[in-house]
Motif scaffolding. Structure first.
Motif, PDB file in Angstrom:
ATOM      1  N   PHE A  62       0.713  -1.062  -0.290  1.00  0.00           N
ATOM      2  CA  PHE A  62       0.250  -0.181   0.140  1.00  0.00           C
ATOM      3  C   PHE A  62       0.798   1.167  -0.084  1.00  0.00           C
ATOM      4  O   PHE A  62      -0.099   2.085  -0.902  1.00  0.00           O
ATOM      5  CB  PHE A  62      -1.217   0.133   1.103  1.00  0.00           C
ATOM      6  CG  PHE A  62      -1.841   0.921   1.312  1.00  0.00           C
ATOM      7  CD1 PHE A  62      -2.472   2.080   0.420  1.00  0.00           C
ATOM      8  CD2 PHE A  62      -1.482   2.511   2.242  1.00  0.00           C
ATOM      9  CE1 PHE A  62      -3.959   2.663   0.684  1.00  0.00           C
ATOM     10  CE2 PHE A  62      -2.471   2.622   2.328  1.00  0.00           C
ATOM     11  CZ  PHE A  62      -3.150   3.640   1.980  1.00  0.00           C
ATOM     12  N   TYR A  65       0.039   5.037  -1.193  1.00  0.00           N
ATOM     13  CA  TYR A  65      -0.042   6.282  -0.990  1.00  0.00           C
ATOM     14  C   TYR A  65       1.445   7.329  -1.352  1.00  0.00           C
ATOM     15  O   TYR A  65       0.228   8.270  -0.830  1.00  0.00           O
ATOM     16  CB  TYR A  65       0.235   5.930   0.787  1.00  0.00           C
ATOM     17  CG  TYR A  65       0.121   6.989   1.929  1.00  0.00           C
ATOM     18  CD1 TYR A  65      -1.114   7.588   1.966  1.00  0.00           C
ATOM     19  CD2 TYR A  65       1.787   7.120   2.776  1.00  0.00           C
ATOM     20  CE1 TYR A  65      -0.732   8.807   2.196  1.00  0.00           C
ATOM     21  CE2 TYR A  65       1.149   8.321   3.002  1.00  0.00           C
ATOM     22  CZ  TYR A  65       0.509   8.987   3.169  1.00  0.00           C
ATOM     23  OH  TYR A  65       0.220   9.928   4.013  1.00  0.00           O
ATOM     24  N   TRP A 113      -6.575   8.896   3.527  1.00  0.00           N
ATOM     25  CA  TRP A 113      -6.225   8.041   2.714  1.00  0.00           C
ATOM     26  C   TRP A 113      -6.045   6.472   3.218  1.00  0.00           C
ATOM     27  O   TRP A 113      -7.328   5.359   2.374  1.00  0.00           O
ATOM     28  CB  TRP A 113      -4.954   8.376   1.542  1.00  0.00           C
ATOM     29  CG  TRP A 113      -4.377   9.392   1.224  1.00  0.00           C
ATOM     30  CD1 TRP A 113      -4.027  10.140   1.090  1.00  0.00           C
ATOM     31  CD2 TRP A 113      -5.469   9.304  -0.374  1.00  0.00           C
ATOM     32  NE1 TRP A 113      -4.055  11.205   0.130  1.00  0.00           N
ATOM     33  CE2 TRP A 113      -4.864  10.403  -0.440  1.00  0.00           C
ATOM     34  CE3 TRP A 113      -6.005   8.835  -1.272  1.00  0.00           C
ATOM     35  CZ2 TRP A 113      -4.931  10.900  -1.966  1.00  0.00           C
ATOM     36  CZ3 TRP A 113      -6.742   9.477  -2.287  1.00  0.00           C
ATOM     37  CH2 TRP A 113      -5.964  11.007  -3.231  1.00  0.00           C
ATOM     38  N   GLN A 114      -5.685   6.552   4.525  1.00  0.00           N
ATOM     39  CA  GLN A 114      -6.334   5.031   4.677  1.00  0.00           C
ATOM     40  C   GLN A 114      -7.551   4.961   5.411  1.00  0.00           C
ATOM     41  O   GLN A 114      -8.357   4.418   4.464  1.00  0.00           O
ATOM     42  CB  GLN A 114      -5.701   4.839   6.318  1.00  0.00           C
ATOM     43  CG  GLN A 114      -4.060   4.553   5.014  1.00  0.00           C
ATOM     44  CD  GLN A 114      -3.736   3.536   7.179  1.00  0.00           C
ATOM     45  OE1 GLN A 114      -3.710   3.161   8.186  1.00  0.00           O
ATOM     46  NE2 GLN A 114      -3.010   4.537   7.493  1.00  0.00           N
ATOM     47  N   VAL A 118      -9.534   4.085   1.589  1.00  0.00           N
ATOM     48  CA  VAL A 118     -10.347   2.669   1.114  1.00  0.00           C
ATOM     49  C   VAL A 118     -10.343   2.343   2.256  1.00  0.00           C
ATOM     50  O   VAL A 118     -11.354   0.868   1.458  1.00  0.00           O
ATOM     51  CB  VAL A 118      -8.260   2.658   1.267  1.00  0.00           C
ATOM     52  CG1 VAL A 118      -7.812   1.069   1.038  1.00  0.00           C
ATOM     53  CG2 VAL A 118      -7.200   3.449   0.357  1.00  0.00           C
ATOM     54  N   VAL A 177      -7.542   4.626  -7.505  1.00  0.00           N
ATOM     55  CA  VAL A 177      -8.484   4.114  -5.310  1.00  0.00           C
ATOM     56  C   VAL A 177      -8.759   2.675  -5.872  1.00  0.00           C
ATOM     57  O   VAL A 177      -9.631   2.019  -4.696  1.00  0.00           O
ATOM     58  CB  VAL A 177      -8.840   5.557  -4.807  1.00  0.00           C
ATOM     59  CG1 VAL A 177      -9.482   4.845  -3.522  1.00  0.00           C
ATOM     60  CG2 VAL A 177      -7.990   5.878  -4.815  1.00  0.00           C
ATOM     61  N   VAL A 195      -9.296  -0.367  -3.930  1.00  0.00           N
ATOM     62  CA  VAL A 195     -10.149  -1.480  -3.422  1.00  0.00           C
ATOM     63  C   VAL A 195     -11.042  -2.734  -3.744  1.00  0.00           C
ATOM     64  O   VAL A 195     -10.979  -3.425  -2.973  1.00  0.00           O
ATOM     65  CB  VAL A 195     -10.919  -0.188  -2.696  1.00  0.00           C
ATOM     66  CG1 VAL A 195     -12.631  -0.602  -2.532  1.00  0.00           C
ATOM     67  CG2 VAL A 195     -10.889   0.923  -2.295  1.00  0.00           C
TER      68      VAL A 195
END
Length: 735
Positions: A472, A476, A495-496, A499, A554, A558
């Motif tokens: 990741f 990121y 950003w976490q 996701v 993104v 996911v």
């Protein structure tokens, strides 16, 4: 003890009163729930959305439907064979609207002579009661209106015979003083809940106050309408053990659990007559099973250094009024020594004399506090010892939960109430040891994965756990360079979060990030907001969603990790529901739920959708593992019904170990001699290594059936790949 087979947490409020809960009860009974677990049901502040700001503990909430509605709900639950567990708030009452609280209103009117003055923890030696509410316009904005002193929308009662003269003259005759809101953290002369000035603490250690604040709920218990009590924030009480013993005597047979955050390896005081906690420690252990230790990111700043810095800041700023009250009780000690001591506890609170070793550990980090500690040990039941212990938990909560856990964002799946972000993952052996200990010492404790206090739901954490198995960081860094936020740790958190909770609306994400930034207190804060920072945060979700190429990347990422996240979600749920303790299901989480911190996790739940899906499942439908989340509902219903209908299956605990090349990816255990739970862990690594291959799991002798699929298990050592061919979890029941 009326131990429920399971509980289902309902958040009562404007959209969920007694009548609506009674309507949901049929679905809960079909689901297999043993007891409805309710947020506070007593009269709360006008428009309260959570009920923790109780204003009148002598009656059921009129906003929820009043006494008639409460009795109707109780009859419905009893008719369905379900219990009712009620959340009790013993530490404080709501005072934001002063005369919505009859006791507080009377104290403001009559001061120390009020019949209710001794119900509150007020330091009358420091003069009039301080109410920190004024803004920059100060007392010049006061007015007298219809027998009340007013400040904008706020209204305060007047002492008899004080109505004449200018508003300032009227104000100066009262038993209280309206002061600038900033003085609440430094000059306040009444105890409160954490740093919330609108929640005033009550002296529940006084038998008279205990009877006044608990009489109504205890009446419900005596009538058989309430079968269990969840005790909110016992660490705020002067004597938690004494309180719990009194409550145990007053509510014989009731199931008692406490909202107590335990550090890793910490146990409840042995003298507490409770079934256990509300389960934060179980949530940490279960989530940790799905985090790959090999994926631990580098640490930018040592966690414990950050925690101590934040705790020192909390004690010296947010809780300075409490520090000053303690310093006044400690001969020869200054405020700095008090701050050092409060910031040095290894746990939320020591419970003298049982917790003496925790106090001594704090002294090692704060040698200047030796006079304070010696005085506490000399008189462990004295006021000094009491106030230090009450305040240490406040400092820990504000410094760690409400600050550090919004700053230390290297891997936010671990930043949870009761969690330890410095411990990257939980091994199967650690889980088995904890589970066996729970079954031996507290078999009736509550376990949970999501609560109204968790910072992100169980399914968000389950998906984020997958990040420990994939690369990741490179993504990121690319995304963060393209669209950063005003503060680096907030950028990593954002950003976490995107996701973990995707798909999420711009508004939900903006609201969450605004709260997170203000709690972190780095680039902006609740007390000192920075408008340009707040604006940048509010605009960030729209900027992300507005860049099609970035959003597509993104979305694609996911999609890559979603199935592994679902596998983790099902594994977590099975382990919690089938493991030792009384499992709680937070409202709505029987389907996929990607909620964030409150108030996001108090959004309305679509119970009709869940009831319709359950009806399909009962007709024999075996759903796919897909976006509907029906498979999680299937799992939840199967386990809860077994707990209700065959409770003998859920005794004892024995670890089982798979054999073969992928053995480490199977977490399995037996309950009693008739139930085996099997879950997949680290699914990305499993697939990368070639799958289950020749891995097998030896079952105890007998004829077994997977309760989830209804498929018989013919071999005594079935191949794990075959056992988990339909779902990433299995629940084998002896025929």
């Amino acid at each position: 003890m009326t131990r429920p087979t399971s509980t289902y947490r309902i958040q009562f409020g404007p959209a969920m009163g007694f009548a609506r809960a009674a309507g949901v009860a049929d679905y809960l009974a079909r689901l297999g729930v043993g007891a409805l677990y309710a947020s506070p049901l007593l009269q709360a502040a006008p428009g309260s959305t959570h009920g923790y700001d109780v204003t009148d503990p002598t009656r059921a909430s009129t906003g929820l439907g009043g006494e008639v509605g409460r009795q109707s709900l109780a009859r419905k639950l009893r008719g369905l064979g379900m219990g009712l567990v009620v959340d009790v708030v013993p530490n404080h009452v709501g005072v934001e609207v002063p005369c919505a609280n009859p006791w507080w209103c009377d104290v403001l009117r009559y001061g120390r002579q009020s019949a209710h003055a001794d119900k509150f923890d007020i330091d009358w030696s420091r003069g009039p009661l301080l109410i920190p509410v004024l803004g920059e316009d100060g007392v010049d904005a006061l007015a007298v209106d219809n027998g009340s002193l007013t400040y904008h929308e706020h209204r305060y009662p007047l002492a008899p015979g004080t109505e004449s003269g200018t508003p300032r003259e009227v104000h100066d005759r009262q038993h209280y003083r309206l002061v600038h809101w900033r003085l609440g953290n430094t000059e306040l002369n009444y105890r409160r809940f954490f740093d919330v000035n609108t929640l005033a603490a009550v002296r529940v250690e006084d038998p008279v106050v205990f009877a006044a604040t608990h009489g109504e709920v205890l009446r419900w218990v005596a009538q058989g309408e309430v079968t269990g009590l969840r005790i909110d924030h016992p660490d705020g009480l002067s004597d938690p053990g004494g309180y719990l013993r009194r409550l145990h005597e007053a509510a014989p047979g009731a199931w008692l659990v406490v909202e107590k955050i335990l550090g890793v390896g910490e146990s409840l005081p042995a003298s507490w007559p409770v079934a256990g906690t509300t389960g934060y420690e179980a949530a940490r252990e279960v989530c940790g099973l799905f985090v790959d230790p090999a994926g631990e990111p580098a640490e930018d700043q040592p966690l414990h250094e950050m925690e101590r810095t934040a705790r020192l800041a909390a004690a010296s700023t947010l809780l300075r009024a409490e520090v000053r009250r303690i310093a006044a009780l400690a001969p020869g000690a200054d405020e700095d020594a008090v701050i050092e001591l409060l910031a040095s506890f290894p746990v939320y609170r020591s419970y003298l004399p049982e917790g003496r070793h925790h106090l001594e550990a704090a002294l090692e980090l704060a040698p200047s506090a030796r006079p304070i500690v010696e005085a506490m040990l000399a008189d462990p039941e004295g006021e000094l010892a009491t106030r230090v212990q009450q305040t240490s938990g406040m400092v820990m909560a504000k410094g760690v939960e409400d600050t550090t856990f919004y700053r230390y964002n290297r891997f936010v799946a671990l930043n949870e109430v009761g969690g330890d972000p410095g411990r990257f993952g939980v091994s199967p052996q650690e889980w088995h040891t904890a589970a066996m200990g729970r079954e031996a010492a507290y078999p009736a404790t509550m376990t949970t994965l999501s609560t109204h206090d968790t910072k992100r739901s169980e399914d968000v954490r389950a998906r984020l756990a997958v990040l420990s198995e994939v690369d990741f960081e490179a993504r990121y860094q690319r995304w963060a360079a393209r669209l950063p936020l005003p503060e680096p740790s907030l950028t990593r958190l954002a950003w976490q979060t995107l996701v973990g909770a995707f798909p999420i609306s711009e508004q939900r994400l903006a609201d969450y990030l605004a709260k997170a930034a203000k709690e972190a207190k780095l680039a902006t804060s609740w007390t000192d907001p920075v408008p340009e920072v707040d604006q940048a945060i509010a605009q960030w979700p729209g900027r992300v969603f507005g860049e099609a190429e970035l959003l597509a990347e993104v979305t694609g990422f996911v999609a890559e990790i979603t199935r592994a996240g679902w596998s983790n979600s099902l594994g977590q749920k099975l382990i919690q529901l089938a493991g030792p303790g009384v499992p709680d299901v937070y409202q709505g989480t029987e389907l996929w739920d990607y909620s964030l911190v409150d108030p996001d996790n108090r959004r309305p739940v679509d119970f009709q959708l869940r009831a319709d899906l359950l009806a399909r499942l009962d007709s024999g439908w075996l759903p796919e593992v897909d976006e509907s989340g029906a498979v999680k509902l299937l799992l939840t219903a199967k386990v809860l019904r077994l707990r209700r209908d065959r409770p003998e299956l859920f005794s004892g605990y024995r670890p089982l170990r798979a054999e073969g090349p992928a053995a480490e990816h199977a977490l399995a255990f037996a309950r009693g001699d008739g139930l085996v739970a099997v879950a997949t862990r680290l699914p990305v690594g499993l697939e990368r290594s070639g799958g289950w291959r020749d891995t097998v799991l030896r079952l105890p002798h007998g004829r077994w059936t997977d309760a989830l699929t209804g498929i018989p298990i013919h071999e005594e050592a079935p191949a794990v790949g075959e056992l988990l061919s339909r779902y990433p979890v299995a629940l084998a029941v002896r025929s």
